[in-house]
Write an enzyme that holds these catalytic residues in place. Sequence first.
Site, PDB file in Angstrom:
ATOM      1  N   LYS A 117     -19.016  18.829   2.366  1.00  0.00           N
ATOM      2  CA  LYS A 117     -18.043  19.040   3.429  1.00  0.00           C
ATOM      3  C   LYS A 117     -17.919  17.785   4.293  1.00  0.00           C
ATOM      4  O   LYS A 117     -16.843  17.433   4.769  1.00  0.00           O
ATOM      5  CB  LYS A 117     -18.450  20.238   4.303  1.00  0.00           C
ATOM      6  CG  LYS A 117     -17.529  20.510   5.473  1.00  0.00           C
ATOM      7  CD  LYS A 117     -16.118  20.814   4.998  1.00  0.00           C
ATOM      8  CE  LYS A 117     -15.187  21.102   6.172  1.00  0.00           C
ATOM      9  NZ  LYS A 117     -13.798  21.307   5.727  1.00  0.00           N
TER      10      LYS A 117
ATOM     11  N   SER B  69       0.843  -1.195   0.000  1.00  0.00           N
ATOM     12  CA  SER B  69       0.000   0.000   0.000  1.00  0.00           C
ATOM     13  C   SER B  69       0.884   1.254   0.000  1.00  0.00           C
ATOM     14  O   SER B  69       1.648   1.473  -0.925  1.00  0.00           O
ATOM     15  CB  SER B  69      -0.945  -0.031   1.199  1.00  0.00           C
ATOM     16  OG  SER B  69      -1.979   0.911   1.056  1.00  0.00           O
TER      17      SER B  69
END
Length: 344
Positions: free
Chosen positions: A225, A173
């Site tokens: 948001k 990763s």
Amino acid sequence: MEFVTDYSLFLAKSITVVLAILAITGGIIALAGRDRPLGKQRLEVKYLNREYDDMAHTLKAAMLPKKVFKQILKTRKQEIKRSREQTPDDPSKDKKRIFVLNFHGDIRASAVASLREEITVILTVARPADEVVLRLESGGGLVHAYGLAASQLMRIKDKQIRLTIAVDKIAASGGYLMACVADHIIAAPFAVVGSIGVLAQLPNFNRFLKRHDIDFEQFTAGEFKRTVTLFGENTDEDRARFRQEIDETHRLFKAFVKTHRDLDMATVATGEHWYGTRALELKLVDELCTSDDYLLDASKTAELYQVSFKPKKPFIDRLSSLASILDKGHMGRYRSEVGIHEIK
């Protein structure tokens, strides 16, 4: 008269104890302040060629006849003396140098704080003919943290200095996000490599709050948001938007890897990981080799310097370490180890 004599003896003993305590305390403070770094970290440089040589001579001392070993030791001392007397114009000064770094990553990639300093100091002295070897161990973590770590490695590439990354255990990763920057990637046969994917997971306590009549209120400005939350009620629209964010991050991850390595992204960017042997077949790595073998072989033709920034130990930690050594009666050994450190 007997009282005066006893009191004098008691007073003399008390003064002696106090003076001894003061002397020990002063010695401890002086030792704690010795080689005090100027900042919160201190630079350590270890000459690995000498370290390998020292280990070899330790083994030879146990194996060879005393007379033979003495002759070898004499020759070695002469070689060390000659190396110290070399002038700046000596041809051997052009010998390739390899700077060795270590990165042990956690989820926050907190080791990047030291990595950036180590790279900065190397770039002040490195030449295009030199090489940087990073021994990398990380299973990944936060995107922005490992993105910064990869950017730090790019600084080496931008200076046209060869970068080799060695994976002995795992570079997955975010760890592979760093590794793919290298000119050359080596990996141990069973090292875990890959995992080019993005993961996000979180619990939701909304039903628990409702069951206990607890209201959760959240106020935002901006349509997106906040999407999914821990305590609010998540809608299908929230989940869809969050999925888009994950997919966008994955797209950037794949694009970054593709920029640095010619890979079949449809095959390797599934989020799966592979062991070293399979990773070599998929071209995720370039060679099967441990960092130990790589550096030991390189030491035959190059000078190896391990560079690391170490955090400054608090005084109480240094005091406790010294107390432990004194308690075990190893003061002589401690002085010997300090002497060896100073020689290096």
